[in-house]
Design a protein around this motif. Sequence first.
Motif, short mmCIF file in Angstrom:
data_model
loop_
_atom_site.label_atom_id
_atom_site.label_comp_id
_atom_site.label_asym_id
_atom_site.label_seq_id
_atom_site.Cartn_x
_atom_site.Cartn_y
_atom_site.Cartn_z
N LEU A 1 -34.47 -44.72 -64.94
CA LEU A 1 -34.72 -46.07 -65.43
C LEU A 1 -35.63 -46.05 -66.65
O LEU A 1 -36.34 -45.07 -66.88
CB LEU A 1 -35.35 -46.92 -64.31
N LYS A 2 -35.58 -47.12 -67.40
CA LYS A 2 -36.46 -47.29 -68.57
C LYS A 2 -37.09 -48.68 -68.47
O LYS A 2 -36.69 -49.61 -69.18
CB LYS A 2 -35.69 -47.11 -69.87
N ILE A 3 -38.04 -48.80 -67.58
CA ILE A 3 -38.69 -50.08 -67.32
C ILE A 3 -40.11 -50.01 -67.86
O ILE A 3 -40.89 -49.16 -67.43
CB ILE A 3 -38.70 -50.40 -65.81
N PRO A 4 -40.47 -50.88 -68.80
CA PRO A 4 -41.80 -50.79 -69.43
C PRO A 4 -42.95 -50.93 -68.45
O PRO A 4 -43.94 -50.20 -68.54
CB PRO A 4 -41.79 -51.93 -70.45
N ARG A 5 -42.84 -51.86 -67.50
CA ARG A 5 -43.98 -52.03 -66.59
C ARG A 5 -43.58 -52.71 -65.29
O ARG A 5 -42.56 -53.41 -65.21
CB ARG A 5 -45.12 -52.78 -67.25
N ALA A 6 -44.42 -52.47 -64.30
CA ALA A 6 -44.27 -53.12 -63.00
C ALA A 6 -45.64 -53.60 -62.56
O ALA A 6 -46.67 -53.05 -62.98
CB ALA A 6 -43.69 -52.16 -61.97
N LEU A 7 -45.66 -54.60 -61.70
CA LEU A 7 -46.89 -55.09 -61.10
C LEU A 7 -46.75 -55.01 -59.59
O LEU A 7 -45.78 -55.51 -59.03
CB LEU A 7 -47.17 -56.53 -61.51
N VAL A 8 -47.72 -54.36 -58.94
CA VAL A 8 -47.73 -54.28 -57.49
C VAL A 8 -48.97 -55.03 -56.99
O VAL A 8 -50.09 -54.74 -57.42
CB VAL A 8 -47.78 -52.83 -56.99
N ILE A 9 -48.74 -55.99 -56.11
CA ILE A 9 -49.84 -56.76 -55.53
C ILE A 9 -50.02 -56.29 -54.08
O ILE A 9 -49.15 -56.50 -53.24
CB ILE A 9 -49.56 -58.26 -55.61
N TYR A 10 -51.14 -55.62 -53.84
CA TYR A 10 -51.45 -55.09 -52.51
C TYR A 10 -52.34 -56.09 -51.77
O TYR A 10 -53.34 -56.55 -52.32
CB TYR A 10 -52.17 -53.75 -52.61
N VAL A 11 -51.98 -56.40 -50.54
CA VAL A 11 -52.74 -57.35 -49.73
C VAL A 11 -53.20 -56.66 -48.46
O VAL A 11 -52.39 -56.02 -47.76
CB VAL A 11 -51.89 -58.60 -49.41
N ARG A 12 -54.49 -56.79 -48.16
CA ARG A 12 -55.08 -56.12 -47.01
C ARG A 12 -55.97 -57.08 -46.24
O ARG A 12 -56.75 -57.82 -46.84
CB ARG A 12 -55.91 -54.92 -47.45
N GLU B 1 -45.47 -48.07 -67.02
CA GLU B 1 -46.82 -48.54 -66.72
C GLU B 1 -46.81 -49.32 -65.41
O GLU B 1 -46.08 -50.31 -65.28
CB GLU B 1 -47.36 -49.43 -67.84
N VAL B 2 -47.59 -48.87 -64.45
CA VAL B 2 -47.69 -49.56 -63.17
C VAL B 2 -49.04 -50.25 -63.08
O VAL B 2 -50.08 -49.61 -62.98
CB VAL B 2 -47.52 -48.59 -61.98
N LYS B 3 -49.01 -51.58 -63.15
CA LYS B 3 -50.23 -52.37 -62.99
C LYS B 3 -50.38 -52.73 -61.52
O LYS B 3 -49.39 -52.83 -60.79
CB LYS B 3 -50.16 -53.65 -63.82
N SER B 4 -51.59 -52.93 -61.07
CA SER B 4 -51.79 -53.29 -59.67
C SER B 4 -52.93 -54.30 -59.53
O SER B 4 -53.84 -54.35 -60.35
CB SER B 4 -52.07 -52.05 -58.82
#
Length: 207
Positions: A131-142, A175-178
């Motif tokens: 894949l060629k995906i510039p960025r992703a955002l992962v929202i972690y909930v705890r 780029e993986v933002k979180s």
Amino acid sequence: MRLLNIVSSPRGADSVSISIVNAFLDAYHRTCASVEVDTLNVWEENLPDFDSEAIGAKYKGVSKVPLNSAELSVWNRIQSLARRFQETDRIVLGVPMWNFSYPYKLKQLIDLISQRNMLFTFNGQAYGPMLKIPRALVIYVRGQSRNAGAGIGSPGFEHQTDYIDFWLRFIGVDEVKSLTVEHTWDAESQETVEQGKAQACAMAVDF
């Protein structure tokens, strides 16, 4: 612009991860009005099991052996799921913590679509992303946090974040933002969730 929104909580309107992701998406729509959101809810997709037919199809494909009807059916379903990743420009993923990890249905999706020549390559010596995906955002909930009061030791909470981050990079996200939102079970929960929504909205500006 296509955005793949992966929903991994089964709690619907009661889900903190879904509510924070929705706040982000609303803000992102204001930034990028032309965005098309494809929502992949792992609890509503009727994901096939990665069972004998799926594994058989995988190995027959490697050996270039014809698939039987059951194998062909499940492999076509896997390809259609993978295509949603191949066609997207951004990924947003909400991940509630389950037993210091992630919901099993999310892992089921990952096991189904993470196939050679679909999301990654392998030449016998090295892996490569497809894949060629510039960025992703992962929202972690705890519900809690990793601090002295929680009584949780290493590796603890890193198991949740490290694997998801690795997997996204492995398949080709640059780029993986979180964003991590904690203390969603205690007296601070309402304030924590509102802060999480505000932070998510701020992150939409340059996503």
